[in-house]
Design an enzyme around this catalytic site. Sequence first.
Site, PDB file in Angstrom:
ATOM      1  N   HIS A 105      69.592 118.190 -93.881  1.00  0.00           N
ATOM      2  CA  HIS A 105      70.669 117.914 -94.784  1.00  0.00           C
ATOM      3  C   HIS A 105      71.225 116.413 -94.332  1.00  0.00           C
ATOM      4  O   HIS A 105      70.927 115.856 -93.270  1.00  0.00           O
ATOM      5  CB  HIS A 105      71.962 118.897 -94.868  1.00  0.00           C
ATOM      6  CG  HIS A 105      72.465 119.430 -93.416  1.00  0.00           C
ATOM      7  ND1 HIS A 105      71.938 119.768 -92.565  1.00  0.00           N
ATOM      8  CD2 HIS A 105      73.841 118.950 -93.195  1.00  0.00           C
ATOM      9  CE1 HIS A 105      72.876 119.891 -91.461  1.00  0.00           C
ATOM     10  NE2 HIS A 105      73.863 119.476 -91.857  1.00  0.00           N
TER      11      HIS A 105
ATOM     12  N   HIS B 276      74.189 115.343 -92.947  1.00  0.00           N
ATOM     13  CA  HIS B 276      75.293 114.947 -92.197  1.00  0.00           C
ATOM     14  C   HIS B 276      74.882 114.222 -90.970  1.00  0.00           C
ATOM     15  O   HIS B 276      73.461 114.523 -90.547  1.00  0.00           O
ATOM     16  CB  HIS B 276      75.895 116.284 -91.553  1.00  0.00           C
ATOM     17  CG  HIS B 276      76.681 117.017 -92.583  1.00  0.00           C
ATOM     18  ND1 HIS B 276      77.006 118.601 -92.534  1.00  0.00           N
ATOM     19  CD2 HIS B 276      77.228 116.527 -93.808  1.00  0.00           C
ATOM     20  CE1 HIS B 276      77.769 118.761 -93.691  1.00  0.00           C
ATOM     21  NE2 HIS B 276      77.843 117.640 -94.406  1.00  0.00           N
TER      22      HIS B 276
ATOM     23  N   ASP C  41      74.897 113.871 -87.893  1.00  0.00           N
ATOM     24  CA  ASP C  41      74.566 114.750 -86.767  1.00  0.00           C
ATOM     25  C   ASP C  41      73.315 115.262 -86.890  1.00  0.00           C
ATOM     26  O   ASP C  41      72.845 116.012 -85.858  1.00  0.00           O
ATOM     27  CB  ASP C  41      75.720 115.625 -86.197  1.00  0.00           C
ATOM     28  CG  ASP C  41      75.758 116.790 -87.031  1.00  0.00           C
ATOM     29  OD1 ASP C  41      76.065 116.441 -88.275  1.00  0.00           O
ATOM     30  OD2 ASP C  41      76.198 117.959 -86.621  1.00  0.00           O
ATOM     31  N   HIS C  42      72.678 115.326 -88.070  1.00  0.00           N
ATOM     32  CA  HIS C  42      71.114 115.751 -88.262  1.00  0.00           C
ATOM     33  C   HIS C  42      70.295 114.573 -88.884  1.00  0.00           C
ATOM     34  O   HIS C  42      69.194 114.799 -88.570  1.00  0.00           O
ATOM     35  CB  HIS C  42      71.244 116.792 -89.235  1.00  0.00           C
ATOM     36  CG  HIS C  42      72.075 118.028 -88.836  1.00  0.00           C
ATOM     37  ND1 HIS C  42      71.288 119.090 -88.263  1.00  0.00           N
ATOM     38  CD2 HIS C  42      73.438 118.342 -88.544  1.00  0.00           C
ATOM     39  CE1 HIS C  42      72.089 120.132 -87.942  1.00  0.00           C
ATOM     40  NE2 HIS C  42      73.327 119.539 -88.153  1.00  0.00           N
TER      41      HIS C  42
ATOM     42  N   HIS D  85      76.071 125.001 -97.156  1.00  0.00           N
ATOM     43  CA  HIS D  85      76.606 124.260 -96.295  1.00  0.00           C
ATOM     44  C   HIS D  85      76.527 122.757 -97.028  1.00  0.00           C
ATOM     45  O   HIS D  85      77.790 122.127 -97.032  1.00  0.00           O
ATOM     46  CB  HIS D  85      75.557 124.079 -94.996  1.00  0.00           C
ATOM     47  CG  HIS D  85      76.335 123.207 -94.005  1.00  0.00           C
ATOM     48  ND1 HIS D  85      77.430 123.584 -93.276  1.00  0.00           N
ATOM     49  CD2 HIS D  85      75.904 121.912 -93.482  1.00  0.00           C
ATOM     50  CE1 HIS D  85      77.693 122.523 -92.510  1.00  0.00           C
ATOM     51  NE2 HIS D  85      76.798 121.702 -92.487  1.00  0.00           N
TER      52      HIS D  85
ATOM     53  N   ASP E 261      71.882 123.853 -90.484  1.00  0.00           N
ATOM     54  CA  ASP E 261      73.078 124.325 -90.345  1.00  0.00           C
ATOM     55  C   ASP E 261      73.255 125.694 -91.410  1.00  0.00           C
ATOM     56  O   ASP E 261      74.187 125.952 -91.757  1.00  0.00           O
ATOM     57  CB  ASP E 261      74.175 123.223 -90.891  1.00  0.00           C
ATOM     58  CG  ASP E 261      74.457 122.388 -89.510  1.00  0.00           C
ATOM     59  OD1 ASP E 261      73.765 122.893 -88.563  1.00  0.00           O
ATOM     60  OD2 ASP E 261      75.449 121.420 -89.600  1.00  0.00           O
TER      61      ASP E 261
ATOM     62  N   HIS F  47      72.368 124.091 -84.029  1.00  0.00           N
ATOM     63  CA  HIS F  47      73.512 123.941 -82.795  1.00  0.00           C
ATOM     64  C   HIS F  47      73.271 124.941 -81.906  1.00  0.00           C
ATOM     65  O   HIS F  47      72.833 126.356 -82.256  1.00  0.00           O
ATOM     66  CB  HIS F  47      74.707 124.108 -83.581  1.00  0.00           C
ATOM     67  CG  HIS F  47      75.294 122.785 -84.432  1.00  0.00           C
ATOM     68  ND1 HIS F  47      75.792 121.724 -84.030  1.00  0.00           N
ATOM     69  CD2 HIS F  47      74.969 122.401 -86.031  1.00  0.00           C
ATOM     70  CE1 HIS F  47      75.739 120.703 -85.095  1.00  0.00           C
ATOM     71  NE2 HIS F  47      75.368 121.263 -85.933  1.00  0.00           N
TER      72      HIS F  47
END
Length: 352
Positions: A138, A140, A142-143, A196, A220, A258
């Site tokens: 996705h 975001h 942090d990915h 998400h 996520d 995570h």
Amino acid sequence: RQSCHRPAGPQSGPEPGRGGLPEGVEYIPTRKKGKNPMKPVGVAWYSLYTRTRLGYLFYQRQVRKARERYPHGHSVSQPCCFPGVKILPIPVLSNNYSYLVIDTSSGCAAAIDPSDPLAVQAAIEKEGVMLEAIFCTHKHWDHSGGNAELCQQHISCKVYGSALDSIPYLTNSPLTDREKVSVGCLTFQALATPGHTVGHMVYVLDGEPFGGPPCLFSGDLLFLSGCGELFEGSAETMLASLDLAVGLGEDTLLWPGHEYALECLTFASLLELDNPALDQKWQWAMQQRQEKRITCPSTLGEEQTYNPFLRTHRPELHAALGLQQGVGEHLNAFRARVLKEVRRRKDLYKAP
């Protein structure tokens, strides 16, 4: 040298929704503070994080701080191998996991959610492999934050993801639900799992040709004893996505985005006070985390014994939440109500 390719066929995905979130998508904010960059979060901050340069600058700050605090990664990694395949978890940022999946016969590799390009590149060089594909679950940062830099270093690398998420540096035609991509001898299938984010996708590695189990890279969507927050979806949407994942089979290995195991297991233990499987997993995870060791993978079979987000059908969870199925209420509507309540409590939970 073998390279990645997609089977011939339609490549275009469904059109993104217009004017913000698509029709029928519910945004549910949370107030809990924590290490997750999406907390604390509200509609305004979420929009800034995902749609403006401020989000990218915040991500860059995260990367710098994590590299200083965890120069060798936040956890001790352990590769998983079966004949012809090597899966290397790469601990990045403060609690994320990227993955390098290697076809050992050809030396071709795919990266899943490469949020810190330096850490992923170091793993590529250490393993001596060729990066042919990036699978992004996705949008975001942090990915997805490492997509551009890795593609600049690996000219033949292609970035795959959904059309419904604005994934940075998406170099190939967006993937459609259930579409397959080959990387060397490896075959990955993309599954649309909104909840998400609208365009969230998971990737399933077919382990059968190698005598291994399926491997779910869940981003996520699903964590050990947890699930992702409902930033762009309703409980009904997330329930359908989780049911899709569970349908992959009990022996499927779960590789989450995570390291939330101990926090999620501790929360779950507050809901089910008498669950031997949960108690045993919590004790194991506690030992792992005390030694700074990773807790992945688990299996989907295991998860169904202690993950409250996969136990919405269980009477003991209903009793713990004080919920009952209404007269004439469809079972899945009731399960969505259960999931929504578990999610609400998890969003308010403060880890010790």
